[in-house]
Design an enzyme around this catalytic site. Structure first.
Site, PDB file in Angstrom:
ATOM      1  N   TYR A   2       4.068  -7.762   1.889  1.00  0.00           N
ATOM      2  CA  TYR A   2       2.739  -7.363   2.852  1.00  0.00           C
ATOM      3  C   TYR A   2       2.909  -7.345   4.214  1.00  0.00           C
ATOM      4  O   TYR A   2       3.855  -8.344   4.686  1.00  0.00           O
ATOM      5  CB  TYR A   2       1.575  -8.482   2.321  1.00  0.00           C
ATOM      6  CG  TYR A   2       0.469  -8.366   1.758  1.00  0.00           C
ATOM      7  CD1 TYR A   2      -0.391  -6.983   2.059  1.00  0.00           C
ATOM      8  CD2 TYR A   2       0.389  -8.764   0.252  1.00  0.00           C
ATOM      9  CE1 TYR A   2      -1.189  -6.661   1.226  1.00  0.00           C
ATOM     10  CE2 TYR A   2      -0.887  -8.302  -0.399  1.00  0.00           C
ATOM     11  CZ  TYR A   2      -1.393  -7.263  -0.049  1.00  0.00           C
ATOM     12  OH  TYR A   2      -2.563  -6.751  -0.700  1.00  0.00           O
TER      13      TYR A   2
ATOM     14  N   GLU B  69       0.271  -6.316   6.684  1.00  0.00           N
ATOM     15  CA  GLU B  69      -0.969  -5.746   7.340  1.00  0.00           C
ATOM     16  C   GLU B  69      -0.595  -5.853   8.913  1.00  0.00           C
ATOM     17  O   GLU B  69      -0.243  -7.033   9.654  1.00  0.00           O
ATOM     18  CB  GLU B  69      -1.970  -6.472   7.234  1.00  0.00           C
ATOM     19  CG  GLU B  69      -2.754  -6.099   5.903  1.00  0.00           C
ATOM     20  CD  GLU B  69      -4.030  -6.957   5.191  1.00  0.00           C
ATOM     21  OE1 GLU B  69      -4.209  -7.808   5.738  1.00  0.00           O
ATOM     22  OE2 GLU B  69      -4.068  -6.741   3.973  1.00  0.00           O
TER      23      GLU B  69
ATOM     24  N   ASP C 259      -5.278  19.591  10.313  1.00  0.00           N
ATOM     25  CA  ASP C 259      -4.595  19.255   9.162  1.00  0.00           C
ATOM     26  C   ASP C 259      -3.484  20.282   8.799  1.00  0.00           C
ATOM     27  O   ASP C 259      -3.893  21.137   8.336  1.00  0.00           O
ATOM     28  CB  ASP C 259      -5.650  19.098   8.087  1.00  0.00           C
ATOM     29  CG  ASP C 259      -5.226  18.469   6.893  1.00  0.00           C
ATOM     30  OD1 ASP C 259      -4.046  18.553   6.647  1.00  0.00           O
ATOM     31  OD2 ASP C 259      -6.085  18.284   5.885  1.00  0.00           O
TER      32      ASP C 259
END
Ligand code: DSN
Length: 434
Positions: free
Chosen positions: A74, A76, A220
């Site tokens: 993890y 974050e 994009d």
């Protein structure tokens, strides 16, 4: 992925002993159903031609990092600013990927954490607009993406979406019409970019239109990322406030995405991704993005991108010779849209017939299409994957004629059998390394 390497491996290992997949041995016994489906998909990819323009084959290096202990972690937050301990090596990997992205595209800032293209675009809205704002993008039937404001997407639910199309006669973006709509509706954000548009996009013109009405401008470039990175397509990075792209299309990376932005929007973009929309980044994907960016910075990658364009242009020319109508008359990039209705077929029928001969494509609307999105008039072809496989113009001519034969054949089983055999023989000559 060189031909020599693939051939050498197959000579040693035989056609169907997929050596590089030995890391799947543990799942063979514990979950045979999953194992068998993966092996069947591997075989499908080996024995068929991939002409869906948004797909590609990753290198052995990219695939190898996806199956590592990085998936256990993890992370974050961002490098040196994490909400979990033990992230020193993840910081190294994410910083590498960010710096490589900035260098390859000449960007001020890069966020490499978006889970995929739609979340990246969602984050761009979050960073550049407010819910309820008027936004403008290209309509899906004209070649735009769902997230550019199409009615079934969050982008039309949470924003007031105004859509521009293409000129139905030419299939080209009508910049005067875009400017007129912008003046009329005064959007806060304008999108440029497409999933099904075969000509160059004038990003500078879009930026000027946005500037004239005080809108922010997002590009994009998911489909044309490689062409932009190698200077084969006009570059939106100097003129756009944010540039989004997936990493698994022409960039040949893992399934993921990136957002590039001007320094002014760097903090907003980062906050939009985390904590705004996502939790922990997928670190194995971050590592894979780093590897694909390294690969894309090599001279061979520009040669690959040039060949992608040549291959698409060759298919377009051959199909025109066979009497098909190619939207806009041809292509400047990696894809083409072909109207199959003059041959008595439809997009869906043609896609299904091509599936029977191991050619993967997708049905697509063409400019001014009167049919439905479910069974449109066109087929979308793209060359990033077959070019990675090593196919060049000679093979593209064969492919174009096989496609034409199959679409013209209707239910003629003999044609299907013949073409399927020829496709599989070509695939044997150009094996994937998997
Ligand atoms: N699904 C992609 C494509 O096929 O073009 C766009 O997101």
């Amino acid at each position: 992925m060189t031909q020599t390497t693939s051939s050498a491996r197959r000579a040693v290992r035989g056609n169907h002993d997929y050596g590089p997949l030995q890391h799947l041995d543990p799942v063979k016994d514990t979950d045979p159903a999953v194992y068998q489906a993966i092996m069947a998909e591997t075989e499908r990819q080996q024995q068929g031609l991939e002409l869906i323009p948004s797909e590609n084959y990753v290198s052995e290096a990219v695939l190898s990092v996806l199956s590592t202990v990085l998936t256990n972690k993890y992370s974050e937050g961002y490098p040196a600013k994490r909400y979990y301990g033990g992230n020193e090596h993840i910081d190294t990997l994410e910083s590498l990927a960010r710096e490589r992205a900035k260098k390859l595209f000449g960007a001020d800032h890069a966020n490499v954490q978006p889970y995929s293209g739609s979340p990246a675009n969602q984050a761009a809205y979050f960073a550049l607009a407010e819910p309820g704002d008027t936004v403008m993008g290209m309509a899906l039937p004209a070649g735009g993406h769902l997230t550019h404001g199409w009615k079934v997407s969050f982008s039309a639910h949470y924003y007031n979406s105004v859509q521009y199309g293409v000129d139905p006669a030419t299939g080209l973006i009508d910049y005067d019409e875009v400017a007129r709509l912008a003046k009329e509706h005064k959007p806060k954000l304008i999108w440029a970019g497409a999933s099904a548009y075969s000509r160059k996009i004038d990003f500078a013109k879009f930026a000027q239109i946005a500037h004239d009405v005080g809108a922010r401008f997002a590009a994009d470039i998911a489909h044309i990322s490689g062409l932009v990175a190698t200077g084969l397509h006009p570059d939106p990075v100097p003129v756009a406030d944010a540039v989004t792209m997936t990493t698994h299309k022409m960039l040949r990376g893992p399934r993921g995405a990136m957002i590039l932005s001007k320094e002014e929007f760097a903090k907003k973009v980062d906050k939009a991704i985390f904590p705004g929309l996502q939790g922990g980044p997928h670190n194995q994907v971050t590592a894979g993005i780093g590897v694909c960016l390294h690969e894309a910075s090599r001279p061979e990658y520009k040669a690959y991108c040039k060949q992608v364009i040549l291959n698409a242009q060759t298919i377009a020319e051959e199909m025109v010779k066979r009497g098909f109508v190619v939207a806009t008359g041809g292509t400047d990039n990696h894809m083409l849209l072909v109207d199959v209705t003059p041959k008595g077929s439809t997009g869906k029928l043609a896609q299904e017939a091509l599936d029977l001969v191991n050619i993967a494509t997708n049905a697509n609307m063409i400019p001014g299409d009167k049919r439905t999105a479910f069974d449109p008039s066109g087929i979308r072809f793209g060359t990033p994957a077959v070019t990675t496989r090593g196919l060049k113009e000679d093979e593209m001519r064969l492919v174009a004629h096989w496609i034409s034969d199959v679409i013209e054949a209707g239910d003629d089983e003999a044609v299907i059998q013949r073409v399927r055999g020829e496709v599989m023989a070509l695939c044997e000559q150009f094996p994937l390394w998997y």
